[in-house]
Design an enzyme around this catalytic site. Structure first.
Site, short mmCIF file in Angstrom:
data_model
loop_
_atom_site.label_atom_id
_atom_site.label_comp_id
_atom_site.label_asym_id
_atom_site.label_seq_id
_atom_site.Cartn_x
_atom_site.Cartn_y
_atom_site.Cartn_z
N GLU A 1 -4.74 -0.96 -8.95
CA GLU A 1 -4.10 -0.29 -8.66
C GLU A 1 -2.97 -1.43 -9.24
O GLU A 1 -2.28 -1.74 -8.82
CB GLU A 1 -3.77 0.33 -8.16
CG GLU A 1 -4.69 1.24 -7.93
CD GLU A 1 -4.73 2.54 -6.59
OE1 GLU A 1 -5.24 3.39 -7.10
OE2 GLU A 1 -4.12 1.98 -5.52
N SER B 1 1.14 -1.15 -0.26
CA SER B 1 0.16 -0.15 0.08
C SER B 1 0.80 1.05 -0.22
O SER B 1 0.02 2.81 -0.69
CB SER B 1 -1.12 0.20 1.40
OG SER B 1 -1.74 -1.26 1.17
P1 NAI Z 1 -1.72 -9.40 7.30
O1 NAI Z 1 -1.27 -9.60 8.02
O2 NAI Z 1 -3.37 -10.41 6.94
O3 NAI Z 1 -1.19 -10.96 6.23
C1 NAI Z 1 -0.14 -10.91 5.40
C2 NAI Z 1 0.70 -12.57 5.57
O4 NAI Z 1 2.17 -12.67 5.93
C3 NAI Z 1 0.48 -13.26 7.23
O5 NAI Z 1 -0.46 -14.60 7.09
C4 NAI Z 1 1.80 -13.70 7.39
O6 NAI Z 1 2.06 -14.54 7.80
C5 NAI Z 1 2.24 -13.71 6.03
N1 NAI Z 1 3.94 -13.24 5.91
C6 NAI Z 1 4.55 -12.89 6.50
N2 NAI Z 1 6.43 -12.91 5.86
C7 NAI Z 1 5.71 -13.81 5.06
C8 NAI Z 1 6.85 -14.48 4.20
N3 NAI Z 1 7.81 -14.33 4.38
N4 NAI Z 1 6.90 -15.39 3.23
C9 NAI Z 1 4.65 -16.01 3.11
N5 NAI Z 1 4.11 -15.58 4.06
C10 NAI Z 1 4.39 -14.58 4.96
O7 NAI Z 1 -1.57 -8.30 6.26
P2 NAI Z 1 -2.87 -7.75 4.86
O8 NAI Z 1 -3.35 -6.95 5.32
O9 NAI Z 1 -3.38 -9.00 3.77
O10 NAI Z 1 -1.67 -7.35 4.19
C11 NAI Z 1 -0.33 -7.65 3.24
C12 NAI Z 1 0.17 -6.93 2.04
O11 NAI Z 1 -1.16 -5.76 1.98
C13 NAI Z 1 0.37 -5.45 3.24
O12 NAI Z 1 1.46 -4.78 2.35
C14 NAI Z 1 -0.05 -4.48 2.75
O13 NAI Z 1 0.03 -3.23 3.19
C15 NAI Z 1 -1.13 -4.73 1.93
N6 NAI Z 1 -3.13 -4.29 1.35
C16 NAI Z 1 -3.78 -4.64 2.89
C17 NAI Z 1 -4.89 -4.22 2.32
C18 NAI Z 1 -5.41 -4.15 3.59
O14 NAI Z 1 -6.99 -3.77 3.38
N7 NAI Z 1 -5.50 -4.74 4.70
C19 NAI Z 1 -5.03 -3.59 1.31
C20 NAI Z 1 -4.53 -2.97 -0.11
C21 NAI Z 1 -3.05 -3.83 0.14
#
Ligand code: NAI
Length: 284
Positions: A152, A119
């Site tokens: 995007e 993001s």
């Molecule tokens: P989240 O914390 O729900 O999920 C992240 C996941 O990645 C976790 O399950 C974690 O165990 C896993 N993870 C971490 N390091 C890892 C690795 N080295 N290998 C494999 N898995 C790994 O986070 P979320 O909210 O899904 O966000 C993920 C990305 O999406 C971030 O970059 C965030 O900025 C972006 N984003 C989030 C939005 C939202 O509304 N939550 C909207 C748009 C983008």
């Protein structure tokens, strides 16, 4: 180049939604998580989500079985060698993303495109940890990824037109989403427009110009927005909004992006919006 084999790194909020969209579109999709427990959790999340989609009449039971059959879960990047497209959705940390991209760059076939769902982190910075800058771009999905149509597509200085075209066609014609293109600037298109609007509503409320209900009603009934700005801020999470505002302010140094004092005070007090039960509104 047709994209048929996809991987999603991270099976959290965004990763599991993106994986569901990819598998529903007919792609063979691998989800990578850190350990077996988290991989199992991601799998359960997808089973539940697709079950709900059947209950709501969005897909048939037969289509759900097909979708789940195209999904697999792993903890090993080595399984990704033959992927055409890898979408990274791990935590929003530059160092974690750099590790993921340099590992992917060594393992996946040379033709593979690497995308990040970041993001706020610069796509150019992420691409720097690979030797294939022309095949790296941002694919920013919106939450929930299964429902929100927008994606995007963010290009760095190095991203090639060919890469953009392949991913644009895939996003629109295979995933059924609505892609828009933007260059690599903080906030991309949506947050750069949305965040200052939300921050202005907070300033207005803080100065006592109108009640929160009237500020929200103004935009719902005057501009046909589904939610008012303060309700939407609570839904996004006030801590998340503060972080995004800080990233925008850091990049552009324009007052319109600076987090307002009321936002900082609320976050410090643990009032994070809907996720903490208390924000501009109180939730049960
Ligand atoms: P989240 O914390 O729900 O999920 C992240 C996941 O990645 C976790 O399950 C974690 O165990 C896993 N993870 C971490 N390091 C890892 C690795 N080295 N290998 C494999 N898995 C790994 O986070 P979320 O909210 O899904 O966000 C993920 C990305 O999406 C971030 O970059 C965030 O900025 C972006 N984003 C989030 C939005 C939202 O509304 N939550 C909207 C748009 C983008």
């Amino acid at each position: 180049m047709a994209i048929e084999k996809v991987a999603v790194i991270g099976g959290g909020t965004m990763g599991s939604g993106i994986a569901e969209v990819a598998a529903k579109s007919g792609c063979n999709t691998i989800v990578v998580e850190i350990d077996a427990g988290l991989a199992e959790l991601a799998q359960k999340k997808l089973e539940t989500s697709t079950e709900k989609a059947v209950t709501r009449g969005k897909i048939s039971e037969e289509d759900r079985e097909g979708l789940l059959g195209r999904l697999s879960f792993t903890t090993s990047f080595k399984d990704l060698e033959d992927r055409d497209l890898v979408i990274e959705a791990v935590v929003e940390s530059p160092s974690v993303k750099a590790d993921v991209f340099s590992t992917l760059d060594e393992i996946v076939q040379d033709s593979a495109i690497l995308a990040s769902n970041t993001s706020s982190i610069s796509i150019g910075e992420i691409a720097d940890s690979t030797e294939r800058g022309e095949k790296v771009l941002g694919m920013h999905f919106f939450n929930p990824a299964t429902i929100q149509p927008l994606v995007e597509l963010i290009s760095s200085e190095e991203t090639s037109e060919e890469t953009l075209q392949i991913v644009e066609t895939f996003t629109r014609d295979v995933m059924g989403k609505h892609p828009i293109r933007t260059i690599d600037r903080a906030g991309f298109v949506v947050n750069r427009l949305l965040v200052p609007y939300l921050l202005q509503a907070m300033h207005m409320f803080d100065r006592g110009q109108a009640t929160k209900e009237d500020i929200d009603a103004g935009m719902k009934f005057g501009c046909a927005h589904p939610q008012g700005p303060l309700e939407l801020s609570d839904l996004i999470g006030l801590d998340t909004l503060q972080l995004v505002a800080e990233v925008l302010y850091e990049e552009f140094k324009e007052p319109t992006y600076a987090p307002p004092p009321i936002l900082k005070r609320m976050v410090t007090a643990g009032h994070l919006g809907r996720k903490s039960g208390k924000g501009f509104y109180t939730y049960e």
